[in-house]
Motif scaffolding. Sequence first.
Motif, PDB file in Angstrom:
ATOM      1  N   PRO A   8       0.778  -1.254   0.028  1.00 39.30           N
ATOM      2  CA  PRO A   8      -0.237   0.038   0.008  1.00 39.30           C
ATOM      3  C   PRO A   8       0.914   1.477  -0.018  1.00 39.30           C
ATOM      4  CG  PRO A   8      -0.138  -1.053   2.414  1.00 39.30           C
ATOM      5  CD  PRO A   8       0.586  -2.042   1.239  1.00 39.30           C
ATOM      6  N   TYR A   9       0.328   2.411  -0.588  1.00 41.52           N
ATOM      7  CA  TYR A   9       1.095   3.616  -0.591  1.00 41.52           C
ATOM      8  C   TYR A   9       0.014   4.744  -0.638  1.00 41.52           C
ATOM      9  CZ  TYR A   9      -0.019   3.503  -5.675  1.00 41.52           C
ATOM     10  OH  TYR A   9      -0.848   3.549  -6.827  1.00 41.52           O
ATOM     11  N   LEU A  10       0.646   6.079  -0.384  1.00 43.96           N
ATOM     12  CA  LEU A  10      -0.505   7.223  -0.393  1.00 43.96           C
ATOM     13  C   LEU A  10      -0.141   7.903  -1.765  1.00 43.96           C
ATOM     14  CD1 LEU A  10       0.373   8.790   3.129  1.00 43.96           C
ATOM     15  CD2 LEU A  10      -1.843   7.225   2.356  1.00 43.96           C
ATOM     16  N   PHE A  11      -1.107   8.515  -2.481  1.00 48.32           N
ATOM     17  CA  PHE A  11      -1.040   9.227  -3.341  1.00 48.32           C
ATOM     18  C   PHE A  11      -1.577  10.626  -2.909  1.00 48.32           C
ATOM     19  CE2 PHE A  11      -3.303  10.886  -7.271  1.00 48.32           C
ATOM     20  CZ  PHE A  11      -1.926  10.912  -8.155  1.00 48.32           C
ATOM     21  N   PHE A  12      -0.844  11.625  -3.438  1.00 48.40           N
ATOM     22  CA  PHE A  12      -0.889  12.986  -2.977  1.00 48.40           C
ATOM     23  C   PHE A  12      -1.064  13.879  -4.446  1.00 48.40           C
ATOM     24  CE2 PHE A  12       0.279  17.416  -2.415  1.00 48.40           C
ATOM     25  CZ  PHE A  12      -0.261  17.466  -1.066  1.00 48.40           C
ATOM     26  N   HIS A  13      -2.212  14.629  -4.587  1.00 44.16           N
ATOM     27  CA  HIS A  13      -2.405  15.358  -5.796  1.00 44.16           C
ATOM     28  C   HIS A  13      -3.301  16.376  -5.570  1.00 44.16           C
ATOM     29  CE1 HIS A  13      -5.994  13.089  -6.198  1.00 44.16           C
ATOM     30  NE2 HIS A  13      -6.619  13.339  -6.812  1.00 44.16           N
ATOM     31  N   GLU A  14      -3.233  17.382  -6.287  1.00 48.72           N
ATOM     32  CA  GLU A  14      -4.095  18.828  -6.020  1.00 48.72           C
ATOM     33  C   GLU A  14      -5.215  18.964  -7.052  1.00 48.72           C
ATOM     34  OE1 GLU A  14      -3.468  23.712  -5.380  1.00 48.72           O
ATOM     35  OE2 GLU A  14      -1.708  22.464  -5.585  1.00 48.72           O
ATOM     36  N   ILE A  15      -6.378  19.246  -6.722  1.00 45.09           N
ATOM     37  CA  ILE A  15      -7.749  19.245  -7.723  1.00 45.09           C
ATOM     38  C   ILE A  15      -8.368  20.516  -7.244  1.00 45.09           C
ATOM     39  CG2 ILE A  15      -9.627  18.354  -8.610  1.00 45.09           C
ATOM     40  CD1 ILE A  15      -8.613  15.638  -7.730  1.00 45.09           C
ATOM     41  N   GLY A  16      -8.538  21.493  -8.325  1.00 43.27           N
ATOM     42  CA  GLY A  16      -9.406  22.710  -7.930  1.00 43.27           C
ATOM     43  C   GLY A  16      -9.159  23.425  -6.630  1.00 43.27           C
ATOM     44  N   GLY A  17      -7.966  23.739  -6.062  1.00 35.35           N
ATOM     45  CA  GLY A  17      -7.663  24.423  -4.879  1.00 35.35           C
ATOM     46  C   GLY A  17      -7.598  23.647  -3.634  1.00 35.35           C
ATOM     47  N   ARG A  18      -7.804  22.141  -3.703  1.00 36.37           N
ATOM     48  CA  ARG A  18      -7.668  21.098  -2.743  1.00 36.37           C
ATOM     49  C   ARG A  18      -6.733  20.396  -3.018  1.00 36.37           C
ATOM     50  NH1 ARG A  18     -11.795  22.228   0.526  1.00 36.37           N
ATOM     51  NH2 ARG A  18     -11.392  20.096   1.775  1.00 36.37           N
ATOM     52  N   LYS A  19      -6.240  20.047  -1.846  1.00 39.34           N
ATOM     53  CA  LYS A  19      -4.841  18.831  -1.965  1.00 39.34           C
ATOM     54  C   LYS A  19      -5.827  17.442  -1.539  1.00 39.34           C
ATOM     55  CE  LYS A  19      -1.239  21.877  -1.931  1.00 39.34           C
ATOM     56  NZ  LYS A  19      -0.093  22.279  -1.332  1.00 39.34           N
ATOM     57  N   PHE A  25      -8.221  18.460   2.052  1.00 41.72           N
ATOM     58  CA  PHE A  25      -7.923  19.699   2.796  1.00 41.72           C
ATOM     59  C   PHE A  25      -7.526  20.947   1.937  1.00 41.72           C
ATOM     60  CE2 PHE A  25      -3.987  17.279   2.683  1.00 41.72           C
ATOM     61  CZ  PHE A  25      -3.115  18.337   2.490  1.00 41.72           C
ATOM     62  N   GLN A  26      -8.221  21.896   2.135  1.00 41.66           N
ATOM     63  CA  GLN A  26      -7.759  23.204   1.614  1.00 41.66           C
ATOM     64  C   GLN A  26      -6.285  23.536   1.171  1.00 41.66           C
ATOM     65  OE1 GLN A  26     -10.563  24.973   0.331  1.00 41.66           O
ATOM     66  NE2 GLN A  26      -9.203  26.031  -1.114  1.00 41.66           N
ATOM     67  N   SER A  27      -6.024  23.936   0.141  1.00 43.12           N
ATOM     68  CA  SER A  27      -4.685  24.306  -0.405  1.00 43.12           C
ATOM     69  C   SER A  27      -4.313  25.556   0.030  1.00 43.12           C
ATOM     70  CB  SER A  27      -4.440  24.031  -1.790  1.00 43.12           C
ATOM     71  OG  SER A  27      -3.097  24.466  -2.032  1.00 43.12           O
ATOM     72  N   ILE A  28      -3.157  25.901   0.727  1.00 43.50           N
ATOM     73  CA  ILE A  28      -2.671  27.224   0.973  1.00 43.50           C
ATOM     74  C   ILE A  28      -1.590  27.700   0.039  1.00 43.50           C
ATOM     75  CG2 ILE A  28      -3.077  26.820   3.443  1.00 43.50           C
ATOM     76  CD1 ILE A  28      -0.203  26.458   3.867  1.00 43.50           C
ATOM     77  N   GLY A  29      -1.588  26.989  -1.171  1.00 48.96           N
ATOM     78  CA  GLY A  29      -0.472  27.299  -2.278  1.00 48.96           C
ATOM     79  C   GLY A  29       0.022  26.319  -2.928  1.00 48.96           C
TER      80      GLY A  29
END
Length: 447
Positions: A157-168, A184-188
């Motif tokens: 198992p692994y984690l996948f991290f990506h940003e969509i429409g201002g949210r991560k 969660f909300q992206s801060i940048g």
Amino acid sequence: MAKAVSVSIEGDNIKVVFATLKGKKIIVNDSFVLPDEKFDDFLSSVKAKDFIVSVDFNNYFQDSVLIPPVKKSLTSAVIISELKKKNANVADITPLFFRVGQKKVDGKMLNEYFVFYVETPEVDNIVRRFLSKGKRIRALYPNMMSALKILPVQERPYLFFHEIGGRKNISLIDNGRMLFARSFQSIGEGIADYDIQNINMTVNYCIQALRITPEKIMIAGSGDDTSSASMQATIPSVHFSRPGTIEVDNEIFTNYLVPISALGHGRMKSIFTDGYRRFSILSNLIRYSTASFTILSLLLAGLLGVNLVKYSSLKSRLSSIRSLHNNLRPVINKYNSEKKSLESRKPMADFINSMTGQPSVAGLLYALSGLRTNGISIDTFQMEYDGGKTLKLRMGGKAGAGSLYVSQQDLDNLVAGLKKTRGIKDVVGELSLKSMTFSIHSVYEEE
């Protein structure tokens, strides 16, 4: 090779990707972003009828449920029932679920599922928006799950991290299945300490609550930039590169990760309502039936055309045969007249043929003229036609006055002489011991 249109609804913006699918290869032909208020006009003007849609749902929920083993067709209904038992506020929902494994509870083995679900009216609103413009949704995915269509399937198992429409978004992936997700909300752009804290919190939750230890975190897009972070994740991080089966510029791939991913070949269920599933099945059935009927009609029309050509050719040949028959009629009449004349002469011809075909008596007598009859006295000599080409011959008389032995010898010599005579065959001789008389039967055939 097929054309496809994939859209990703991300807040007030909608990303659109036009692509060509060739086997497992995805060739991106065009991509652009539309504001939400212009999307309806786009649907009205675009020629494409089928769309693959990814949605950043306004309200989504996730949970883990345990249910007894049931038929596949009943799994969804049982999961919804369990969710309603756990949460009284759950009403009309549409779930998307993944089987995690099994757990033993009170001596019974139960199946454990991770469930992502949304309120059915929100799904209906999206479907209705497309149907009102005469478009069909071929597949419908939550934005955070679309990437599963192209993510590698790994044993650990692994984690996948990506940003969509201002949210991560952080997802726990195990063997191609999503077992947990956080948003969660992206801060940048990029990864800051705040993001590292969320990653580490997610890792701790997976280990403590889910009893799953992620091997690494796979980071897609601009999230790979950790220059502004002073903290480090508690697990190794790797960059998620564009798969070789996707032909597009890396920047476009990063910016349009969700709609491009939704075109992938990974196994992923759509978050359709039961009503739309039934509608989709019926719609496809009608489409395929109509197409089949059209093809069949064309085939029948083609066969009809071929048969008309054959009929025309046959009709022409029949006319030609009738004309030929009319031209031959005088010849046929002459033939019938001559045939009738010949039939009146046939009896005489048959008689002459029969006479000429019978063996000659003179020829037989000439053949017998050289026959030696020492010690034999021939008293009777009979000839009879058998109706064919042979004569039946019968001789009779007395053998010599000598002993029986001598008489038999004389008869045998006569029989042997007959057998040597040309044209005579099947010679049989008999001697009566009492009267010392003999008889000989044979057949003569003129050669």
